[in-house]
Design a protein around this motif. Sequence first.
Motif, mmCIF file in Angstrom:
data_model
loop_
_atom_site.group_PDB
_atom_site.id
_atom_site.type_symbol
_atom_site.label_atom_id
_atom_site.label_comp_id
_atom_site.label_asym_id
_atom_site.label_seq_id
_atom_site.Cartn_x
_atom_site.Cartn_y
_atom_site.Cartn_z
ATOM 1 N N LEU A 90 61.981 7.864 -14.996
ATOM 2 C CA LEU A 90 61.408 6.323 -14.627
ATOM 3 C C LEU A 90 60.502 6.098 -15.478
ATOM 4 O O LEU A 90 59.637 5.506 -15.847
ATOM 5 C CB LEU A 90 60.262 6.944 -12.889
ATOM 6 C CG LEU A 90 59.290 5.081 -12.925
ATOM 7 C CD1 LEU A 90 60.700 4.236 -12.328
ATOM 8 C CD2 LEU A 90 59.359 5.492 -11.563
ATOM 9 N N LEU A 91 59.955 7.853 -16.253
ATOM 10 C CA LEU A 91 58.738 7.775 -16.933
ATOM 11 C C LEU A 91 59.221 7.791 -18.399
ATOM 12 O O LEU A 91 58.384 6.237 -18.893
ATOM 13 C CB LEU A 91 57.963 9.165 -16.899
ATOM 14 C CG LEU A 91 56.876 9.639 -15.723
ATOM 15 C CD1 LEU A 91 56.835 11.238 -15.913
ATOM 16 C CD2 LEU A 91 55.610 9.046 -15.126
ATOM 17 N N GLU A 92 59.677 8.102 -18.739
ATOM 18 C CA GLU A 92 60.476 7.990 -20.288
ATOM 19 C C GLU A 92 61.301 6.228 -20.184
ATOM 20 O O GLU A 92 60.144 5.946 -20.958
ATOM 21 C CB GLU A 92 60.918 8.685 -21.033
ATOM 22 C CG GLU A 92 60.088 9.249 -22.117
ATOM 23 C CD GLU A 92 61.141 8.582 -23.429
ATOM 24 O OE1 GLU A 92 62.262 8.396 -22.963
ATOM 25 O OE2 GLU A 92 60.222 7.595 -24.022
ATOM 26 N N PRO A 93 62.395 7.039 -19.937
ATOM 27 C CA PRO A 93 63.473 5.534 -19.983
ATOM 28 C C PRO A 93 63.009 4.215 -19.833
ATOM 29 O O PRO A 93 62.906 3.315 -20.600
ATOM 30 C CB PRO A 93 64.472 5.737 -18.912
ATOM 31 C CG PRO A 93 64.270 7.549 -19.248
ATOM 32 C CD PRO A 93 62.651 7.478 -19.070
ATOM 33 N N THR A 123 48.608 14.515 -24.117
ATOM 34 C CA THR A 123 49.392 15.747 -23.759
ATOM 35 C C THR A 123 48.969 16.931 -23.498
ATOM 36 O O THR A 123 48.335 17.061 -22.379
ATOM 37 C CB THR A 123 51.103 15.865 -24.800
ATOM 38 O OG1 THR A 123 51.674 14.757 -24.610
ATOM 39 C CG2 THR A 123 51.358 16.858 -23.893
ATOM 40 N N PHE A 124 47.881 16.870 -24.020
ATOM 41 C CA PHE A 124 46.576 18.007 -24.598
ATOM 42 C C PHE A 124 46.030 18.026 -22.891
ATOM 43 O O PHE A 124 45.242 18.985 -22.300
ATOM 44 C CB PHE A 124 45.673 18.278 -25.583
ATOM 45 C CG PHE A 124 44.920 19.662 -26.161
ATOM 46 C CD1 PHE A 124 45.860 20.986 -26.041
ATOM 47 C CD2 PHE A 124 43.852 19.076 -25.524
ATOM 48 C CE1 PHE A 124 44.724 21.965 -25.814
ATOM 49 C CE2 PHE A 124 42.837 20.689 -25.928
ATOM 50 C CZ PHE A 124 43.678 21.477 -26.195
ATOM 51 N N TRP A 205 54.969 8.624 -21.605
ATOM 52 C CA TRP A 205 55.604 9.662 -22.755
ATOM 53 C C TRP A 205 54.760 11.071 -22.111
ATOM 54 O O TRP A 205 55.291 11.674 -22.428
ATOM 55 C CB TRP A 205 55.206 8.580 -23.715
ATOM 56 C CG TRP A 205 56.354 9.914 -25.069
ATOM 57 C CD1 TRP A 205 57.434 11.095 -24.670
ATOM 58 C CD2 TRP A 205 56.672 9.437 -25.780
ATOM 59 N NE1 TRP A 205 58.008 11.118 -25.478
ATOM 60 C CE2 TRP A 205 58.054 9.819 -26.626
ATOM 61 C CE3 TRP A 205 55.899 8.402 -27.143
ATOM 62 C CZ2 TRP A 205 58.473 10.133 -27.855
ATOM 63 C CZ3 TRP A 205 56.077 8.723 -27.866
ATOM 64 C CH2 TRP A 205 57.731 9.153 -28.576
ATOM 65 N N SER A 206 53.397 11.358 -22.649
ATOM 66 C CA SER A 206 52.774 12.774 -22.524
ATOM 67 C C SER A 206 53.343 12.775 -20.765
ATOM 68 O O SER A 206 53.500 14.006 -20.426
ATOM 69 C CB SER A 206 51.174 11.849 -22.294
ATOM 70 O OG SER A 206 51.057 11.836 -23.349
ATOM 71 N N ALA A 207 53.214 11.985 -19.974
ATOM 72 C CA ALA A 207 53.530 12.814 -18.385
ATOM 73 C C ALA A 207 55.057 13.247 -18.362
ATOM 74 O O ALA A 207 54.997 14.198 -18.520
ATOM 75 C CB ALA A 207 53.658 11.409 -17.211
ATOM 76 N N PHE A 208 56.084 12.244 -19.179
ATOM 77 C CA PHE A 208 57.372 13.248 -19.479
ATOM 78 C C PHE A 208 57.232 14.197 -20.225
ATOM 79 O O PHE A 208 57.998 15.412 -19.277
ATOM 80 C CB PHE A 208 58.125 11.707 -20.715
ATOM 81 C CG PHE A 208 59.476 12.441 -19.968
ATOM 82 C CD1 PHE A 208 60.733 12.058 -19.360
ATOM 83 C CD2 PHE A 208 59.327 13.293 -21.663
ATOM 84 C CE1 PHE A 208 61.602 12.961 -19.767
ATOM 85 C CE2 PHE A 208 61.476 13.393 -22.053
ATOM 86 C CZ PHE A 208 61.773 12.848 -20.762
#
Length: 388
Positions: A90-93, A123-124, A205-208
């Motif tokens: 769900l997060l990235e695609p 992301t950091f 994307w970061s959460a992915f």
Amino acid sequence: MAEQSNCAALSLVLIKIRPYLAMVSLQFGYAGMYIITMLSFKSGMSHWVLVVYRHLVAAIAIAPFALVFERKIRPKLTLSVFIKVMLLGLLEPVIDQNLYYVGMTYTSATFTAAMVNALPALTFVMAIAFRMERVNLKQKHGLAKVIGTCITLCGAMVMTLYKGPIVNMFGSHQVNLHSSSSASAGAQQHWVAGTVMLLFSVIGWSAFFIVQSITLKEYPAELSLTALICVMGTVEGGIVALIMERNNMSAWIVGFDSRLFAAVYSGIVCSGIAYYVQGFVNKIRGPVFVTAFSPLSMIITAILGAIVLGELLHLGTLIGAIIVVTGLYSVVWGKSKDENLVTEKGKAMELPEVWEDVSRPGNFVDDVINGHPGKPNFAVKHLHPEEP
């Protein structure tokens, strides 16, 4: 002996630089995707459908390798792992890519790549929140990671908020994807909406990467996890696409043109190979290291966008690029120092070895049976820190 030692040294060097080469190579793959997908959108490709086809191609390409190479090491697919795979799909695609494509059509390929520069900073922050990254501001490398992340984010903001005069480095003409002046005006009206969508795309994307890092600890099979993510992305993305394109079923029809090429290229390179490589590097270096190289794709995209798409380069893009690369160097330097510290601590924690006589004194019969009469039997004993 000299040749063997040289080969061993070369192998160690290759192993050490392998994560760097992998992440840099991926940025070229992403840069190509930016250009190819923009061309497919010009041909009438629906981004909702592209996401589905992209992950369908990736699943078909990766699944055979996962079945063959990980058949003996693949863990059981527990309910916990399955839920995480659903979240990853769900997060990235679905969330990231669809918002990403909408934002790109509202802005430009170069601007989209510039917005992705916020990925390392987000992301950091997430890695610190989930205790995947430790920062000690009293140490130089810890301070370098924080400062480098802030510099990278500042560079991304410069590229986003400041355009400046046009820099005609590659003889680009003022041709954009929006051919008429009215279309250009419409694009300017949607620029803010596109920026917001790109921001939420980067957050997804970061959460992915964070969830991928957590999942790999429970399911340490990169190829199999990649195949599962692609399958789940196809299913979830397909549901979303059917809803969004319910009145336009012809959007699912593609021919042997740029639309098919975009699905195949992005599926194999930017989903199948990218998920696997990112998972592999994520496993050994962490999510912050993986995302630190994403700003490089912007520089490559800006050059390709000016040459292939005729997009205009602005002074703000160049200034932001210099700032971003400076921040990237600072983050990578800090991460390399982290790796060195971990290695040194690992060596320091190795237990010393001593040889202890474990033979039973005076048991001559056993010594004769064992074939070593009169000789003591020695075994390795690891001294614990509390032992003398």
